[in-house]
Design an enzyme around this catalytic site. Structure first.
Site, PDB file in Angstrom:
ATOM      1  N   ASP A 207       0.826  -1.207   0.000  1.00  0.00           N
ATOM      2  CA  ASP A 207       0.000   0.000   0.000  1.00  0.00           C
ATOM      3  C   ASP A 207       0.865   1.264   0.000  1.00  0.00           C
ATOM      4  OD1 ASP A 207      -2.811   0.974   0.361  1.00  0.00           O
ATOM      5  OD2 ASP A 207      -1.936   1.915   2.133  1.00  0.00           O
ATOM      6  N   GLU A 258      14.354 -15.496   1.159  1.00  0.00           N
ATOM      7  CA  GLU A 258      14.539 -16.583   2.146  1.00  0.00           C
ATOM      8  C   GLU A 258      13.614 -17.749   1.813  1.00  0.00           C
ATOM      9  OE1 GLU A 258      13.559 -14.782   5.904  1.00  0.00           O
ATOM     10  OE2 GLU A 258      15.260 -13.401   5.801  1.00  0.00           O
TER      11      GLU A 258
HETATM   12  C1  NOJ Z   1      -4.351   2.976  -1.003  1.00  0.00           C
HETATM   13  C2  NOJ Z   1      -5.509   2.066  -0.764  1.00  0.00           C
HETATM   14  O1  NOJ Z   1      -5.777   1.350  -1.944  1.00  0.00           O
HETATM   15  C3  NOJ Z   1      -6.647   2.944  -0.330  1.00  0.00           C
HETATM   16  O2  NOJ Z   1      -7.866   2.232  -0.292  1.00  0.00           O
HETATM   17  C4  NOJ Z   1      -6.303   3.540   0.999  1.00  0.00           C
HETATM   18  O3  NOJ Z   1      -7.306   4.465   1.359  1.00  0.00           O
HETATM   19  C5  NOJ Z   1      -4.963   4.293   0.950  1.00  0.00           C
HETATM   20  N1  NOJ Z   1      -3.954   3.567   0.241  1.00  0.00           N
HETATM   21  C6  NOJ Z   1      -4.446   4.544   2.332  1.00  0.00           C
HETATM   22  O4  NOJ Z   1      -4.037   3.358   2.937  1.00  0.00           O
END
Ligand code: NOJ
Length: 563
Positions: A207, A258
């Site tokens: 993310d 790993e």
């Molecule tokens: C990207 C994620 O796909 C989204 O849904 C989220 O709100 C933001 N990152 C923050 O984590």
């Protein structure tokens, strides 16, 4: 099991299906989808013909941002199940040759994470605070934020904690940014990567991968612009896509290696196309989302450019690229293609305005949107690299534009509420319709007859797109996805050949490319963005997204021809 899925590099040509767990299937009747709900539909996923599932976060979370506010990275939210449920789900997936990708959220934790609570209790200057980005406020008593940075969801990116210090949150106020200069943070995430790898995760989705490294030292904080642009990379940007971020992923690569086979990750990094490849390089994550296709409006030149940039990035990285039409953060693509088409730079605004007015300002031509979605899928599936599908696109679902304001969950909507607002991302996160005729009122989303209402309201028109309806229709979107995925696996994935040549002799309203296929022939994929029918090359038509007219391939359609 496909040959593709048994090789160590299965992910380089995979079709990955994104499960948004809270909205997939609710096995226990609390109105929220859960892990058992995924296990219960492994046969459905297998029959679809995908190679892997990616699960958006299912960890303990206050759900301030749909689970992207994680309170415990190495557990399952009790509302979504248990670790044993995860193990069962992974085993069921592996038993039918489906790989499992889990979501890692390293930029921020929930403010309910034990570390954040410790940081608040320990006070300024403590090692506990150093795991996050705390800074003293400006003004005599620290009553002003350290600078003017804005949160991605609107409002200031700093929140005071009552003792003169403020913490940084690039997203919701419940999502505190971690300090990636802190050794504990590094160690903890390596532990998390090993934890899920040991439990059967085959890969990871990272993310906001481009936000981890931040520069809060090289100049006074107040000297930075208020809104550092995510699209402006490099040393001059304190927050996004900084060069040091790649050191983190080189460290993670050691962890991935790993394992046998080595794990991989796909970065969510909203960076300029020229920078994408770095995240994907073999000594880093392996893959990066290429959002060019999802950004493109229904114009041949925008799609062509998206494909060219994706292929160029893949070549530069020494990996393969990824293709995405939809995910949980953007309006569903049949809706995007059914609304008036303006250039991509302004289309986003058009869709945002349309959503804000509950889908009433522009006519959404659903037949047209569906035709184009079918054409786009076939064009996408013929490309070399991995394809990421979003749950519900196989049913041809549209964006739900008229969710009442009071029912919205997305912090993007809540932060801004009404007036200057945007409506947020809930319209693509509505629980899936499994059965059209369901007396308990949620299209078969919850297994028990007695159940809580689905966590987001489903519109009546979902009945036409329910899985059981599409199962009975010969040419439903679901059937088309199955046919197209099977053809891709059999003809293209099986060759291992990733070459693509643009086909000559078409006008600029057509996208036509050629790929070698498993039986020694050449496949030509032709997509017609123009109004007049286009003549197809001589050969066997393997698949077409719409019936062929006398004159050839009609408008808004794709065909695959082998010769
Ligand atoms: C990207 C994620 O796909 C989204 O849904 C989220 O709100 C933001 N990152 C923050 O984590």
């Amino acid at each position: 099991m496909t040959r593709n899925n048994v090789s160590a590099e299965w992910w380089k040509q995979a079709v990955v299906y994104q499960v948004y767990p809270r909205s997939f299937y609710d096995a226990n009747g609390d109105g929220l989808g859960d892990i058992k709900g995924v296990t219960a539909h492994m046969d459905y996923l297998h029959a679809l013909g995908i190679n892997a599932i990616w699960l958006s976060p299912f960890y303990p979370s206050p759900l301030a941002d749909g689970g992207y506010d994680v309170a415990d990275y190495r557990n399952v939210d009790p509302r979504l199940g248990t670790l044993e449920d995860f193990d069962e789900m992974a085993a069921a997936a592996h038993a039918v040759g489906i790989k499992v990708i889990v979501d890692i959220v390293p930029n921020h934790t929930s403010t309910e994470h034990p570390w954040f609570k410790e940081a608040l209790a320990a006070g300024p200057g403590s090692p506990e605070r150093d795991r996050y980005v705390f800074r003293p406020g400006r003004g005599e008593h620290g009553e002003l934020p350290p600078n003017g940075w804005k949160s991605t969801f609107g409002g200031p990116a700093w929140e005071p904690v009552g003792d003169g210090e403020w913490y940084l949150h690039l997203f919701a106020v419940e999502q505190a940014d971690l300090n990636w200069k802190n050794a504990d943070v590094h160690e903890d995430f390596k532990q998390t990567l090993r934890f899920w790898s040991d439990r059967g995760a085959d890969g990871f989705r990272i993310d906001v991968a481009h936000a981890l490294a931040k520069d809060l030292e090289s100049r006074p904080l107040a000297d930075w612009p208020d809104d550092p642009d995510q699209g402006e990379p490099g040393d001059e940007n304190p927050l996004w896509d900084r060069p040091e971020v790649h050191e983190i992923y080189r460290e993670w690569r050691q962890v991935f290696n790993e394992y046998e086979p080595a794990r991989f990750a796909v970065a969510e990094a909203w960076v300029v196309p020229e920078h994408q490849w770095m995240y994907a390089s073999p000594d880093e994550l392996g893959q990066v989302f290429n959002f060019q296709l999802s950004n493109a409006g229904w114009f041949a030149d925008e799609f062509r450019l998206a494909i060219e940039k994706g292929l160029a990035a893949a070549e530069q990285s020494g990996s393969t690229t990824t293709w995405v039409l939809s995910n949980h953060d953007m309006p569903r693509h049949p809706t995007r293609y059914g609304l008036p088409q303006v250039r991509s730079a302004v289309h986003h605004q058009l869709v945002t305005d349309w959503l804000l007015r509950d889908g009433k300002t522009y006519y959404e031509d659903r037949d047209l949107g569906t035709r184009r979605a079918r054409a786009a899928l076939l064009m996408e599936l013929g490309l070399p690299g991995s394809v990421y599908l979003y749950q519900g696109e196989e049913l041809g679902l549209f964006e739900v534009a008229d969710i009442p304001w009071g029912a919205l969950e997305d912090p993007e909507a809540a932060m801004t509420s009404h007036g200057d607002a945007i409506k947020g991302r809930d319209g693509c996160r509505v629980p899936l319709p499994w059965r059209a005729m369901d007396e308990s009122g949620d299209f078969g989303f919850s297994a028990p007859v007695d159940h809580a209402p689905a966590h987001l309201p489903q519109p009546e028109w979902f009945a036409q797109y329910a899985v059981d309806v599409e199962e009975t229709e010969r040419d439903s979107m679901l059937k088309f996805y199955r046919r197209a995925l099977a053809a891709r696996t059999e003809l293209l994935t099986a060759t291992g050949d990733t070459s693509l040549t643009w086909a000559a002799g078409y006008d600029d309203q057509v996208i036509a490319y050629e790929r070698p296929i498993a039986d020694g022939r050449v496949l030509t994929s032709v997509t017609n963005f123009g109004a007049a029918p286009v003549a197809l090359p001589a050969g066997e038509v393997l698949l077409a997204s719409a019936p062929l007219a006398d004159g050839g391939l009609p408008a808004d359609a794709t065909a695959w021809v082998a010769r």
